[in-house]
Design an enzyme around this catalytic site. Structure first.
Site, mmCIF file in Angstrom:
data_model
loop_
_atom_site.group_PDB
_atom_site.id
_atom_site.type_symbol
_atom_site.label_atom_id
_atom_site.label_comp_id
_atom_site.label_asym_id
_atom_site.label_seq_id
_atom_site.Cartn_x
_atom_site.Cartn_y
_atom_site.Cartn_z
ATOM 1 N N GLY A 13 0.842 -1.101 0.077
ATOM 2 C CA GLY A 13 -0.144 -0.081 0.033
ATOM 3 C C GLY A 13 0.894 1.226 0.061
ATOM 4 C CD GLU A 113 -12.477 13.747 3.520
ATOM 5 O OE1 GLU A 113 -12.828 12.829 2.603
ATOM 6 O OE2 GLU A 113 -11.532 13.665 4.251
ATOM 7 C CG ASP A 209 -2.792 -11.219 7.933
ATOM 8 O OD1 ASP A 209 -3.712 -11.085 8.268
ATOM 9 O OD2 ASP A 209 -2.397 -11.524 6.672
ATOM 10 C CG HIS A 230 -16.657 6.269 6.847
ATOM 11 N ND1 HIS A 230 -17.713 6.654 6.169
ATOM 12 C CD2 HIS A 230 -15.608 6.714 5.921
ATOM 13 C CE1 HIS A 230 -17.319 7.676 5.618
ATOM 14 N NE2 HIS A 230 -16.065 7.930 5.646
ATOM 15 N NE ARG A 276 -14.222 9.785 8.584
ATOM 16 C CZ ARG A 276 -13.321 9.443 7.743
ATOM 17 N NH1 ARG A 276 -12.774 8.218 7.867
ATOM 18 N NH2 ARG A 276 -13.010 10.021 6.638
ATOM 19 C CG HIS A 337 -13.002 3.792 7.347
ATOM 20 N ND1 HIS A 337 -13.303 3.393 6.192
ATOM 21 C CD2 HIS A 337 -12.673 4.952 7.600
ATOM 22 C CE1 HIS A 337 -12.820 4.284 5.252
ATOM 23 N NE2 HIS A 337 -12.302 5.367 6.121
ATOM 24 N NE ARG A 372 -8.118 7.629 9.621
ATOM 25 C CZ ARG A 372 -8.547 7.626 8.458
ATOM 26 N NH1 ARG A 372 -8.056 8.348 7.432
ATOM 27 N NH2 ARG A 372 -9.682 7.039 7.887
HETATM 28 P P1 FAD Z 1 -2.595 -0.946 2.915
HETATM 29 O O1 FAD Z 1 -2.789 0.141 1.982
HETATM 30 O O2 FAD Z 1 -3.978 -1.490 3.569
HETATM 31 O O3 FAD Z 1 -1.602 -1.890 2.510
HETATM 32 C C1 FAD Z 1 -1.573 -3.034 3.320
HETATM 33 C C2 FAD Z 1 -0.609 -3.987 2.471
HETATM 34 O O4 FAD Z 1 -0.231 -5.108 3.025
HETATM 35 C C3 FAD Z 1 -1.614 -4.525 1.204
HETATM 36 O O5 FAD Z 1 -0.702 -4.614 0.157
HETATM 37 C C4 FAD Z 1 -2.070 -6.058 1.632
HETATM 38 O O6 FAD Z 1 -2.007 -6.916 0.696
HETATM 39 C C5 FAD Z 1 -0.720 -6.323 2.309
HETATM 40 N N1 FAD Z 1 -0.680 -7.360 3.395
HETATM 41 C C6 FAD Z 1 -1.645 -7.384 4.485
HETATM 42 N N2 FAD Z 1 -1.468 -8.621 5.055
HETATM 43 C C7 FAD Z 1 -0.289 -9.227 4.350
HETATM 44 C C8 FAD Z 1 0.332 -10.504 4.625
HETATM 45 N N3 FAD Z 1 0.077 -11.092 5.792
HETATM 46 N N4 FAD Z 1 1.480 -10.774 3.724
HETATM 47 C C9 FAD Z 1 1.823 -9.978 2.921
HETATM 48 N N5 FAD Z 1 1.176 -8.925 2.574
HETATM 49 C C10 FAD Z 1 0.134 -8.491 3.386
HETATM 50 N N6 FAD Z 1 -7.355 7.396 4.063
HETATM 51 C C11 FAD Z 1 -7.066 8.702 3.800
HETATM 52 O O7 FAD Z 1 -6.290 9.375 4.057
HETATM 53 N N7 FAD Z 1 -7.953 9.482 2.802
HETATM 54 C C12 FAD Z 1 -9.011 8.832 2.241
HETATM 55 O O8 FAD Z 1 -9.729 9.061 1.506
HETATM 56 C C13 FAD Z 1 -9.343 7.327 2.626
HETATM 57 N N8 FAD Z 1 -10.350 6.804 2.104
HETATM 58 C C14 FAD Z 1 -10.672 5.533 2.603
HETATM 59 C C15 FAD Z 1 -11.485 4.642 1.815
HETATM 60 C C16 FAD Z 1 -11.576 3.213 2.007
HETATM 61 C C17 FAD Z 1 -12.552 2.484 1.518
HETATM 62 C C18 FAD Z 1 -10.774 2.590 3.136
HETATM 63 C C19 FAD Z 1 -10.961 1.136 3.268
HETATM 64 C C20 FAD Z 1 -9.742 3.380 3.580
HETATM 65 C C21 FAD Z 1 -9.676 4.633 3.447
HETATM 66 N N9 FAD Z 1 -8.524 5.518 4.126
HETATM 67 C C22 FAD Z 1 -8.427 6.689 3.572
HETATM 68 C C23 FAD Z 1 -7.729 4.936 4.859
HETATM 69 C C24 FAD Z 1 -6.658 4.431 3.941
HETATM 70 O O9 FAD Z 1 -6.763 4.021 2.946
HETATM 71 C C25 FAD Z 1 -5.400 3.597 4.801
HETATM 72 O O10 FAD Z 1 -5.315 3.716 6.205
HETATM 73 C C26 FAD Z 1 -4.097 3.468 4.041
HETATM 74 O O11 FAD Z 1 -4.160 3.462 2.679
HETATM 75 C C27 FAD Z 1 -3.224 2.308 4.786
HETATM 76 O O12 FAD Z 1 -2.123 2.311 3.819
HETATM 77 P P2 FAD Z 1 -1.013 1.183 4.380
HETATM 78 O O13 FAD Z 1 -0.063 1.189 3.283
HETATM 79 O O14 FAD Z 1 -0.790 1.319 5.843
HETATM 80 O O15 FAD Z 1 -1.978 -0.310 4.294
HETATM 81 C C1 SIN Z 2 -13.742 8.954 2.993
HETATM 82 O O1 SIN Z 2 -13.428 9.331 1.671
HETATM 83 O O2 SIN Z 2 -14.832 9.302 3.619
HETATM 84 C C2 SIN Z 2 -12.646 8.519 3.653
HETATM 85 C C3 SIN Z 2 -11.533 9.296 4.161
HETATM 86 C C4 SIN Z 2 -10.837 8.718 5.086
HETATM 87 O O3 SIN Z 2 -10.931 7.672 5.756
HETATM 88 O O4 SIN Z 2 -9.915 9.311 5.659
#
Ligand code: FAD
Ligand code: SIN
Length: 527
Positions: A13, A113, A209, A230, A276, A337, A372
């Site tokens: 991610g 927001e 995980d 959310h 929220r 969320h 958050r």
């Molecule tokens: P993630 O993006 O979740 O990446 C995690 C990675 O780890 C993935 O590639 C997954 O496959 C991998 N992984 C997990 N477990 C394992 C394992 N056991 N072995 C190998 N790989 C694994 N935040 C904002 O700031 N703005 C927004 O507009 C917003 N909108 C959102 C909308 C939705 C629908 C959701 C669900 C969340 C939203 N968020 C938003 C929150 C935000 O998207 C996340 O908090 C952020 O993207 C997390 O990033 P990350 O890199 O930490 O994790």
């Molecule tokens: C949303 O678009 O409502 C999600 C934004 C966020 O979780 O930060």
């Protein structure tokens, strides 16, 4: 046979990709293990946008203040300062790397927001911000020859030797067998655990995980009781809870009950733009008092052309379910969320286990406190992903990976039976119980019942992944039981007020009782 690399990043991610780019910048070999295809993550589905101080009427102090207010007394001010001040640099870098944020006549456009005092949210392709960020980061990471990204490589355990994390055990997607890979350091970027609950906006990969793996490796976990729900997930039969972005309310969307009444002002003077947790609890109260399972998001006062352009993905998805957002009221209810808690780190992603770093939603850096601020997490992934990568390089310059020795050494890893078909049933039971007993409203009795159930399940012969899942549920329930107050996203109906005595972070670690700590980061060495 085992593998060897310089650094392992788990997850692709925003945090994992940004950390990998930082690591590769040092010339090191980086292996990125990711559970599904490279783009599958919470990041991919982020809609609303990314908060950043870039507009003319904004400044870092205001963003800092809004973040601290949302965090309800549990943010770490230094972490927040790092987020808002460095955030601008990382967003500019992302733009340089080709991220196309929405513009009007060449100028970036900012939306609003809840709980933001300014319009400071950048978005891309209307409501596909995360997808665009992942696209740009994957292209950028692809330019680094030393990054080897391995999709469909599920990780279940960390390998620890003499108290240091030296690698991971993962399921090799080609050999279809478990395999060890050793490195100087491991950076966990596995994201959150929305899937722990029956109803969630998170994709199936978000099972937390990394948090469980870190816990079993001896890392400290912090603030696990704080889960953000959310308020507005689409609630139609047989469909997953697709998110209807907060930006829809930011642009003027209204919440109505089953009688068509606008109700939010009865609960909070900020109405639909209250934080929220308040909107989610108000919706629950409204659903209970009107005896329904949903309330409605009303966008019908807005121009159809504007809605189609501003929220194209939401428009299309709702259409698929027979709803025209310009004409129909949209049935919504809250869903889990975001995880504010996670692996306790310092300001450079160092966990309490040597050689183990973490960034993004899997962590508790102190940036979000008890709640958050919307759109702060993509920014967190960028800032702290880069910081963790840089710290891992700088801390391990003297360390050599000795995989041949390690291969034969006594590795502290989990010796669980590979359980069989129970996984789905176990997970379903845990998810329902988390939703009903450890959800938006909690109390002593509901939490006690959940704890008993999870303890019982944990005793059975589970696969590592089921064991990780139920362990995480136990950690959340235990922390929620321990905190006898209501603060931010944690609401106890039996302790509805906030108390100064509880202005502490919960800390959990294997073999220790849960305890409260005044500070989140360890205050150890800077870079
Ligand atoms: P993630 O993006 O979740 O990446 C995690 C990675 O780890 C993935 O590639 C997954 O496959 C991998 N992984 C997990 N477990 C394992 C394992 N056991 N072995 C190998 N790989 C694994 N935040 C904002 O700031 N703005 C927004 O507009 C917003 N909108 C959102 C909308 C939705 C629908 C959701 C669900 C969340 C939203 N968020 C938003 C929150 C935000 O998207 C996340 O908090 C952020 O993207 C997390 O990033 P990350 O890199 O930490 O994790
Ligand atoms: C949303 O678009 O409502 C999600 C934004 C966020 O979780 O930060």
């Amino acid at each position: 046979m085992s593998l060897e690399t310089d650094f392992i990043v788990i997850g692709s991610g925003v945090a994992g990709l940004r950390a990998s780019i930082a690591l590769a910048g040092s010339g090191a070999c980086v292996t990125v293990l990711t559970k599904d295809k490279a783009s599958e993550s919470n990041t991919e589905y982020a809609q609303g946008g990314v908060a950043v101080v870039l507009s003319d009427d904004d400044n870092a102090e205001l963003h800092e203040e809004d973040t601290l207010t949302a965090g309800a007394g549990l943010c770490d001010p230094e972490a927040v300062e790092a987020l808002v001040t460095e955030g601008t640099k990382y967003i500019k870098e992302l733009i340089d790397w080709g991220t196309e944020f929405d513009r009007d006549g060449g100028r970036l456009v900012f939306t609003r927001e809840a709980a933001h005092s300014r319009r400071r949210i950048l978005h891309a392709h209307g409501d596909s911000t995360g997808k665009e960020i992942v696209r740009a980061l994957i292209v950028r990471a692809g330019r680094e020859k030393s990054i080897n990204l391995m999709p469909f490589a599920n990780t279940e355990s960390l390998l620890v030797s003499d108290g240091r994390c030296v690698g991971v055990r993962f399921l090799d997607p080609i050999l279809r067998a478990p395999r060890n890979i050793f490195a100087k350091a491991v950076i966990l970027c596995t994201g959150g655990a929305g899937q722990l609950f029956l109803h969630t906006t998170n994709p199936p990969v978000a099972t937390g995980d990394g948090m469980a793996m870190a816990y079993f490796a001896g890392a400290e976990m912090a603030d696990m009781e704080f889960i953000q729900f959310h308020p507005t997930a689409l609630n139609v039969e047989k469909a997953p809870r697709f998110l209807l972005s907060e930006a829809m309310r930011g642009e003027g969307g209204i919440l109505r009950n089953k009688y068509g009444e606008r109700f939010m002002a009865r609960y909070d003077e900020r109405s639909e733009l209250a934080p929220r947790d308040i909107v989610s609890r108000s919706i629950v109260a409204e659903m209970r008092s009107t005896g329904t399972r949903t309330v409605f998001l009303d966008m019908t006062a807005m121009d159809e052309v504007f809605l189609k352009e501003r929220f194209p993905k939401i428009y299309e998805t709702c259409k698929f379910y027979g709803l025209d957002i310009a004409k129909h009221l949209l049935p919504v209810s809250p869903a889990s969320h975001y995880f504010m808690g996670g692996v306790r780190t310092d300001l450079h992603g160092r966990s309490s286990v040597q050689g183990l770093y973490a960034a993004g939603e899997v962590t508790c850096t102190g940036v979000h406190g008890a709640n958050r601020l919307a759109s702060n997490s993509l920014l967190e992934g960028l800032v702290f992903g880069a910081r963790a990568g840089e710290a891992a390089v700088s801390d391990s310059s003297e360390f050599r990976v000795r995989s041949s020795e390690l291969e034969s050494a006594e590795l502290e890893t989990r010796n669980l039976e590979l359980g069989t078909g129970l996984a789905t049933a176990v997970k379903k039971r845990v998810k329902r119980s988390m939703w009903e007993r450890v959800g938006i409203l909690r109390d002593k009795d509901s939490l006690r019942r959940a704890l008993r159930e999870f303890q019982q399940i944990a005793k059975s012969n589970l696969s590592i992944s089921s064991n990780n899942f139920v362990t995480l549920a136990l950690l959340v329930a235990e922390a929620a039981f321990w905190r006898e107050e209501s603060r931010g996203a944690h609401f106890r109906t039996d302790f509805p007020d906030k108390h100064e005595n509880w202005q502490v972070h919960s800390v959990q670690k294997t073999g220790h009782e849960i305890y409260g700590s005044k500070t989140i980061n360890f205050g150890v060495k800077e870079l």
